[in-house]
Design an enzyme around this catalytic site. Structure first.
Site, PDB file in Angstrom:
ATOM      1  N   ASP A 148       0.399   3.362   4.499  1.00 46.57           N
ATOM      2  CA  ASP A 148      -0.688   3.942   3.767  1.00 46.57           C
ATOM      3  C   ASP A 148      -1.784   4.308   4.581  1.00 46.57           C
ATOM      4  O   ASP A 148      -2.047   5.592   4.601  1.00 46.57           O
ATOM      5  CB  ASP A 148      -0.972   2.979   2.527  1.00 46.57           C
ATOM      6  CG  ASP A 148      -1.520   1.762   3.365  1.00 46.57           C
ATOM      7  OD1 ASP A 148      -1.286   1.388   4.544  1.00 46.57           O
ATOM      8  OD2 ASP A 148      -2.004   0.764   2.331  1.00 46.57           O
ATOM      9  N   GLY A 155       0.746  -1.295   0.161  1.00 47.11           N
ATOM     10  CA  GLY A 155       0.225  -0.145   0.093  1.00 47.11           C
ATOM     11  C   GLY A 155       0.751   1.311   0.030  1.00 47.11           C
ATOM     12  O   GLY A 155       0.218   2.394  -0.477  1.00 47.11           O
ATOM     13  N   LYS A 177      -7.566   6.879  10.003  1.00 43.79           N
ATOM     14  CA  LYS A 177      -9.158   6.793  10.000  1.00 43.79           C
ATOM     15  C   LYS A 177      -9.444   7.291  11.408  1.00 43.79           C
ATOM     16  O   LYS A 177      -8.878   6.885  12.472  1.00 43.79           O
ATOM     17  CB  LYS A 177      -9.524   5.383   9.899  1.00 43.79           C
ATOM     18  CG  LYS A 177      -9.504   4.789   8.577  1.00 43.79           C
ATOM     19  CD  LYS A 177     -10.414   3.630   8.058  1.00 43.79           C
ATOM     20  CE  LYS A 177     -10.144   3.403   6.752  1.00 43.79           C
ATOM     21  NZ  LYS A 177     -10.876   2.012   6.423  1.00 43.79           N
ATOM     22  N   PHE A 220     -14.298   3.045   4.003  1.00 43.29           N
ATOM     23  CA  PHE A 220     -13.276   2.246   3.180  1.00 43.29           C
ATOM     24  C   PHE A 220     -12.803   3.004   2.053  1.00 43.29           C
ATOM     25  O   PHE A 220     -13.931   3.564   1.154  1.00 43.29           O
ATOM     26  CB  PHE A 220     -13.618   0.854   2.646  1.00 43.29           C
ATOM     27  CG  PHE A 220     -12.595  -0.053   2.088  1.00 43.29           C
ATOM     28  CD1 PHE A 220     -12.139  -0.751   3.153  1.00 43.29           C
ATOM     29  CD2 PHE A 220     -12.277  -0.068   0.877  1.00 43.29           C
ATOM     30  CE1 PHE A 220     -11.095  -1.553   2.657  1.00 43.29           C
ATOM     31  CE2 PHE A 220     -11.382  -1.086   0.590  1.00 43.29           C
ATOM     32  CZ  PHE A 220     -10.567  -1.931   1.777  1.00 43.29           C
ATOM     33  N   ASP A 238      -6.150   1.858  10.239  1.00 42.43           N
ATOM     34  CA  ASP A 238      -7.353   1.612  10.587  1.00 42.43           C
ATOM     35  C   ASP A 238      -7.630   1.289  12.181  1.00 42.43           C
ATOM     36  O   ASP A 238      -7.691   2.078  12.991  1.00 42.43           O
ATOM     37  CB  ASP A 238      -7.797   0.412   9.515  1.00 42.43           C
ATOM     38  CG  ASP A 238      -9.455   0.287   9.833  1.00 42.43           C
ATOM     39  OD1 ASP A 238     -10.103   1.102  10.492  1.00 42.43           O
ATOM     40  OD2 ASP A 238     -10.001  -0.547   9.145  1.00 42.43           O
ATOM     41  N   ASP A 293      -5.956  -0.637  -2.016  1.00 44.42           N
ATOM     42  CA  ASP A 293      -6.507  -1.375  -2.827  1.00 44.42           C
ATOM     43  C   ASP A 293      -7.794  -2.156  -2.238  1.00 44.42           C
ATOM     44  O   ASP A 293      -8.108  -2.233  -1.077  1.00 44.42           O
ATOM     45  CB  ASP A 293      -5.612  -2.652  -3.266  1.00 44.42           C
ATOM     46  CG  ASP A 293      -5.342  -3.789  -2.131  1.00 44.42           C
ATOM     47  OD1 ASP A 293      -5.113  -3.273  -1.002  1.00 44.42           O
ATOM     48  OD2 ASP A 293      -5.796  -4.565  -2.222  1.00 44.42           O
TER      49      ASP A 293
END
Ligand code: IMP
Ligand code: MG
Length: 188
Positions: free
Chosen positions: A109, A53, A140, A161, A112, A168
């Protein structure tokens, strides 16, 4: 001429809106590069990119760093369901570099749950770097407060998302030049 978000989204109903534009990415990455350059003057900087990522973010960031720096990469995969991290991480590709005495920035990247990174940091700390922090393009909102320092954050985003700029779904969309909201289901 580059295809704008309009063209991408017209050809793909999963892409529903631009979260961060290509221009905003460029500007923020330049700021991060300048900040890192100032902070690591005279240090022994090593950037560790977390594959896959972070590859686009890392390559753009690299060109905005104006102090001596080396690069290495790790590839990890988390066990468990595809959309949720379990926190159990398997190292698929380890570093080539000895971390002893290095000033390390882990380039991620997106954070979360933060579980992947938490594991990675615990693992890398055993290798005796002089210092270690994290540069995450996206974090996030609502991310669980963790035991590690996020030295550099590109953007805080809502907990939806997203894809593009390295991110990806099933290996697709990494080449999207902006960050888009991804919708699983859509109506004809
Ligand atoms: P965490 O362990 O929950 O922080 O998950 C981090 C990893 O999950 C990231 O490095 C990404 O590979 C993946 N991930 C989390 N959120 C997203 C997203 O919105 N889009 C694409 N990949 C994501
Ligand atoms: Mg992924």
């Amino acid at each position: 001429m580059s295809l704008g978000p309009e063209v991408w989204s017209r050809s793909d109903p999963h892409l529903v809106g631009e979260v961060i534009s290509a221009q905003a990415l460029r500007e923020r990455v330049a700021e991060l590069g300048a900040q890192i350059s100032a902070d690591y003057l005279g240090k022994n900087l090593l950037l560790i990119g977390v594959l896959k990522g972070a590859f686009l973010f890392m390559s753009d960031l690299a060109r905005q760093i104006e102090v001596p720096v080396e690069f290495d990469f790790m590839a990890v995969s988390s066990y468990g369901a595809a959309t949720q991290t379990s926190g159990v991480v398997r190292i698929l590709k380890d570093l080539d570099t000895d971390l002893a005495g290095r000033d390390v920035i882990i380039v991620e990247d997106i954070i979360d749950s933060g579980l992947t990174l938490s594991y990675l940091i615990r693992n890398l700390k055993f290798r005796n770097p002089a210092s270690m922090t994290v540069c995450a393009l996206l974090v996030k909102e609502g991310v669980t407060p963790s035991d590690y320092e996020l030295g550099y954050i590109g953007f805080r985003i809502p907990p939806d998302f997203v894809v593009g700029y390295g991110l990806d779904v099933g290996e697709r969309y990494r080449n999207l030049p902006y960050v888009a909201l991804y919708r699983e289901e859509f109506e004809d």
